[in-house]
Design an enzyme around this catalytic site. Structure first.
Site, PDB file in Angstrom:
ATOM      1  N   ALA A  42       0.776  -1.195  -0.129  1.00 58.97           N
ATOM      2  CA  ALA A  42      -0.049   0.102   0.015  1.00 58.97           C
ATOM      3  C   ALA A  42       0.723   1.253  -0.014  1.00 58.97           C
ATOM      4  O   ALA A  42       1.993   1.262   0.837  1.00 58.97           O
ATOM      5  CB  ALA A  42      -0.906  -0.029   1.204  1.00 58.97           C
ATOM      6  N   CYS A  43       0.306   2.270  -0.590  1.00 60.15           N
ATOM      7  CA  CYS A  43       1.217   3.503  -0.661  1.00 60.15           C
ATOM      8  C   CYS A  43       1.212   4.239   0.671  1.00 60.15           C
ATOM      9  O   CYS A  43       0.279   3.955   1.532  1.00 60.15           O
ATOM     10  CB  CYS A  43       0.821   4.355  -1.497  1.00 60.15           C
ATOM     11  SG  CYS A  43       0.927   4.008  -3.187  1.00 60.15           S
ATOM     12  N   GLY A  44       2.230   5.061   1.112  1.00 60.96           N
ATOM     13  CA  GLY A  44       2.344   5.580   2.381  1.00 60.96           C
ATOM     14  C   GLY A  44       3.649   5.492   2.795  1.00 60.96           C
ATOM     15  O   GLY A  44       4.727   5.818   2.120  1.00 60.96           O
TER      16      GLY A  44
END
Length: 124
Positions: free
Chosen positions: A27-29
């Site tokens: 997941a992006c982040g």
């Protein structure tokens, strides 16, 4: 019957019921890897580099000034540097591990920047 939920080589649970590790993805982040006891180790660096690899798709390389988000590793808080800079600004910094460090991406426009600094000073 006891089921081994971590038999997959990368530590993910095995396929079971509606769950299939084949559908897992990054997941992006942001990512943070620390040792809660403050113990340095090479494992922290290894895991941190894995996070950077996993965020590469979103420009998290910090390799040029007009792209990316400045991603990188801070492997140790530079206490001596921060202590010296704080002293030159008129205040004493507590000892290592008794303070936190934050990073802000401020606007380039000086008017916007000064406004943002005022907002931040109210928070602190």
């Amino acid at each position: 019957m006891k089921v081994n939920m971590c038999s997959h080589p990368n530590g993910l649970p095995s396929a079971r019921g509606l769950y299939d590790p084949a559908y897992e993805h990054d997941a992006c982040g942001t990512g943070f890897v620390v040792n809660i006891k403050g113990k340095p180790s090479h494992e922290i660096i290894t895991h941190s580099l894995t996070i950077l690899d996993n965020l590469y798709h979103r420009g998290a390389s910090g390799s040029e000034s007009n792209t990316g988000d400045g991603a990188g590793l801070l492997i140790q808080t530079p206490h001596a540097f921060l202590e010296r800079e704080c002293k030159s600004s008129g205040f004493d910094l507590p000892g290592p591990r008794y303070y936190g460090v934050g990073m802000l991406f401020m606007p380039v426009d000086m008017t916007d920047r000064q406004q943002m600094e005022k907002v931040f000073e109210k928070i602190v």
